[in-house]
Design a protein around this motif. Sequence first.
Motif, PDB file in Angstrom:
ATOM      1  N   SER A 286      39.574  23.232  37.209  1.00 66.57           N
ATOM      2  CA  SER A 286      38.735  24.244  37.839  1.00 66.57           C
ATOM      3  C   SER A 286      39.337  24.719  39.158  1.00 66.57           C
ATOM      4  CB  SER A 286      37.320  23.709  38.065  1.00 66.57           C
ATOM      5  OG  SER A 286      37.338  22.570  38.918  1.00 66.57           O
ATOM      6  N   LEU A 287      39.841  23.797  39.970  1.00 69.75           N
ATOM      7  CA  LEU A 287      40.444  24.187  41.239  1.00 69.75           C
ATOM      8  C   LEU A 287      41.763  24.913  41.006  1.00 69.75           C
ATOM      9  CD1 LEU A 287      40.428  24.257  44.285  1.00 69.75           C
ATOM     10  CD2 LEU A 287      41.445  21.957  44.306  1.00 69.75           C
ATOM     11  N   LYS A 288      42.542  24.444  40.044  1.00 68.76           N
ATOM     12  CA  LYS A 288      43.811  25.114  39.748  1.00 68.76           C
ATOM     13  C   LYS A 288      43.567  26.548  39.287  1.00 68.76           C
ATOM     14  CE  LYS A 288      47.325  22.855  38.015  1.00 68.76           C
ATOM     15  NZ  LYS A 288      48.315  22.169  37.134  1.00 68.76           N
ATOM     16  N   ASN A 289      42.560  26.735  38.466  1.00 68.08           N
ATOM     17  CA  ASN A 289      42.248  28.093  38.007  1.00 68.08           C
ATOM     18  C   ASN A 289      41.795  28.982  39.164  1.00 68.08           C
ATOM     19  OD1 ASN A 289      42.875  27.458  35.375  1.00 68.08           O
ATOM     20  ND2 ASN A 289      40.759  27.078  34.752  1.00 68.08           N
ATOM     21  N   GLN A 290      40.987  28.421  40.058  1.00 72.12           N
ATOM     22  CA  GLN A 290      40.508  29.196  41.198  1.00 72.12           C
ATOM     23  C   GLN A 290      41.668  29.634  42.079  1.00 72.12           C
ATOM     24  OE1 GLN A 290      37.371  30.211  41.915  1.00 72.12           O
ATOM     25  NE2 GLN A 290      38.045  31.247  43.801  1.00 72.12           N
ATOM     26  N   ILE A 291      42.549  28.708  42.423  1.00 71.34           N
ATOM     27  CA  ILE A 291      43.673  29.027  43.299  1.00 71.34           C
ATOM     28  C   ILE A 291      44.635  29.989  42.602  1.00 71.34           C
ATOM     29  CG2 ILE A 291      45.696  28.067  44.462  1.00 71.34           C
ATOM     30  CD1 ILE A 291      44.052  25.567  45.034  1.00 71.34           C
ATOM     31  N   THR A 292      44.915  29.742  41.330  1.00 76.19           N
ATOM     32  CA  THR A 292      45.808  30.632  40.585  1.00 76.19           C
ATOM     33  C   THR A 292      45.238  32.039  40.501  1.00 76.19           C
ATOM     34  OG1 THR A 292      46.625  28.782  39.241  1.00 76.19           O
ATOM     35  CG2 THR A 292      46.978  31.001  38.384  1.00 76.19           C
ATOM     36  N   GLY A 293      43.940  32.136  40.228  1.00 77.47           N
ATOM     37  CA  GLY A 293      43.309  33.440  40.117  1.00 77.47           C
ATOM     38  C   GLY A 293      43.364  34.215  41.424  1.00 77.47           C
ATOM     39  N   GLU A 294      43.032  33.547  42.524  1.00 76.39           N
ATOM     40  CA  GLU A 294      43.080  34.239  43.816  1.00 76.39           C
ATOM     41  C   GLU A 294      44.508  34.641  44.168  1.00 76.39           C
ATOM     42  OE1 GLU A 294      40.624  33.018  47.158  1.00 76.39           O
ATOM     43  OE2 GLU A 294      39.677  31.507  45.880  1.00 76.39           O
ATOM     44  N   ALA A 295      45.450  33.749  43.912  1.00 79.27           N
ATOM     45  CA  ALA A 295      46.845  34.032  44.250  1.00 79.27           C
ATOM     46  C   ALA A 295      47.379  35.214  43.444  1.00 79.27           C
ATOM     47  CB  ALA A 295      47.707  32.787  44.015  1.00 79.27           C
ATOM     48  N   LYS A 296      47.111  35.237  42.161  1.00 71.84           N
ATOM     49  CA  LYS A 296      47.596  36.351  41.347  1.00 71.84           C
ATOM     50  C   LYS A 296      46.902  37.659  41.714  1.00 71.84           C
ATOM     51  CE  LYS A 296      49.693  34.211  37.340  1.00 71.84           C
ATOM     52  NZ  LYS A 296      49.927  34.364  35.896  1.00 71.84           N
ATOM     53  N   ALA A 297      45.624  37.588  42.050  1.00 75.00           N
ATOM     54  CA  ALA A 297      44.922  38.793  42.484  1.00 75.00           C
ATOM     55  C   ALA A 297      45.531  39.336  43.775  1.00 75.00           C
ATOM     56  CB  ALA A 297      43.437  38.492  42.686  1.00 75.00           C
ATOM     57  N   LEU A 298      45.871  38.443  44.691  1.00 69.61           N
ATOM     58  CA  LEU A 298      46.501  38.869  45.938  1.00 69.61           C
ATOM     59  C   LEU A 298      47.884  39.460  45.685  1.00 69.61           C
ATOM     60  CD1 LEU A 298      45.607  36.078  48.526  1.00 69.61           C
ATOM     61  CD2 LEU A 298      45.141  38.525  48.745  1.00 69.61           C
ATOM     62  N   ARG A 299      48.663  38.809  44.814  1.00 70.31           N
ATOM     63  CA  ARG A 299      49.990  39.349  44.530  1.00 70.31           C
ATOM     64  C   ARG A 299      49.877  40.736  43.894  1.00 70.31           C
ATOM     65  NH1 ARG A 299      54.181  35.848  41.047  1.00 70.31           N
ATOM     66  NH2 ARG A 299      52.769  36.458  39.351  1.00 70.31           N
ATOM     67  N   GLY A 300      48.933  40.903  42.984  1.00 71.64           N
ATOM     68  CA  GLY A 300      48.714  42.220  42.399  1.00 71.64           C
ATOM     69  C   GLY A 300      48.319  43.238  43.451  1.00 71.64           C
ATOM     70  N   HIS A 301      47.484  42.814  44.387  1.00 75.00           N
ATOM     71  CA  HIS A 301      47.052  43.712  45.458  1.00 75.00           C
ATOM     72  C   HIS A 301      48.232  44.142  46.322  1.00 75.00           C
ATOM     73  CE1 HIS A 301      44.531  45.320  48.700  1.00 75.00           C
ATOM     74  NE2 HIS A 301      45.346  44.694  49.527  1.00 75.00           N
ATOM     75  N   TYR A 302      49.082  43.198  46.698  1.00 66.78           N
ATOM     76  CA  TYR A 302      50.217  43.535  47.570  1.00 66.78           C
ATOM     77  C   TYR A 302      51.218  44.438  46.845  1.00 66.78           C
ATOM     78  CZ  TYR A 302      48.625  39.960  50.885  1.00 66.78           C
ATOM     79  OH  TYR A 302      47.896  39.228  51.797  1.00 66.78           O
TER      80      TYR A 302
END
Length: 521
Positions: free
Chosen positions: A134-150
């Motif tokens: 659950s924590l890995k999914n949360q961190i991965t999701g936020e990180a990929k969303a940020l990379r997509g944003h940048y």
Amino acid sequence: MKSNKYIYGFCLFAAAVFSSCSKDFLTLYPEGNLNEGVFYKSDADYQQALAGAYTSLRDIANNAFWMDEMRSDNATYDYYAKDRGNAARENISTFLDEATNGVTQVRYQAAYTGINRINALLDHLAANTTMSDSLKNQITGEAKALRGHYYFDLVRNFGGVPLYLHETLGYGDAFLPRATADEVYGQVISDLKDAGNLLAPSSFADGQTGRMNKGVVLTELAAVYMQRKDYASALPLLQDVTKMGYTLLTSFGSIFDPANELASKNKEVIFDVQYQSGTTGQSSAFIYRFIPNMPSTKVLLGVSFNVNGYGGWNVPTGNLMAIFEPGDARFDASVGVVEGTIDDKQDFVPTKVVSAVNYTAPAGVTAKYFCKKFYFPPYPNTNQNTDQNWTLYRYGDVLLMLADCLNETGAPGDALPYLNQVRIRAFGNTNHNITVTGQAGLRTAIALERRRELAFENKRWQDLIRTGQAIPVMTAYGVTAKQTYPYMLPQSFTVTQDRLLYPIPQHEIELNSKLTQNSGY
């Protein structure tokens, strides 16, 4: 790209507390000399690295209004003849910017700083075998969303850019050629889709508006599709966002009030860049940038600060002010007037702030218009140190995006309720509802409504590009601007297809021989 020393040495280990859903999540605390050999051991290390990846949002937001709003017909600048050190910023507004411009360089580098932090985090996370799913999914999701944003920020401002998808570990990793714009957009869409599958909708717990969640991801992915004119793909995403609990605040001006920044108080804000006043280096200073140049801000802000040469940006144009209809509350919330006089040093000395509604300057008074959307005095007795967040996406924007998509996919009648929701809030009644149903007429109405609703929120320039109106609109505006402001050079507002992108910063090209410059620079 900057050298390996820049993009890696500064990147990963901004230590932040992730212990609660508040601004503390983005608060950075020095932890000594950290490196990859001793970091990424505990779950908290990964959470801290994720928090560090968010900090580039502030670096971008601190500069974005010059590139996103002042490039358009919404905003100009308060010309300060006594200090010409701001010519580079003015040149962005008048289409005279070049590859050596420091504002565009800061934005480019900030995005890549965030990207490299995310890549390092994701690479280390992939090797982690102890973290809960659950924590890995949360961190991965936020990180990929940020990379997509940048990458979305990079590609629509600079075109095709190098695609870095893993941690930069050596010289060969640091210097890549440019990918095509289509390839970058493909990565943006892939990252945002992955994130959307991993993240939950906002819980509206305090602090959530500064973190990636499913609502943010769907909104931004829809914006990506719309930028690509793929309205059919954007439509269902926006429809899903309308089911996630977001709503319009009753009062338009209250959206931006720092007193309403907690998610529990403001369900209109979907995603914002978080700032915190104090001594941590995370404060904002937008209002100091947006008020007119003056030797003392005491009358306006309650604290004395000399903003001569620092302020005077995002000044409302007459072109913008003319589009607001009588009774539209958004005008008074967005545009203000500072009355004052010019002293013997040719400085503007303010006397009071007044409403811009039906305003005519009295005899003997010098009046200066300013962006009022971020003006909520009094301010702390610490100069350039406020809590003002910067909103990136909010529900009013989503409603207008949804209306746009419905109209462009052949359902103009279905678009009207979403368009009129923002007008009902603006006027306080249904008497000003839009009734036109033809696609062309409604397209014009939606574009006009976006301009009123989102003035000074960094949407106008990209809206002009997306709708194919940037060249004709800004060329016509430039003719009037040069007639109005005699200090603007004759070659200003030479708006061509090349100028729809900013140049790759010259410093990056000098560091990376594989980079090529955008046409026209």
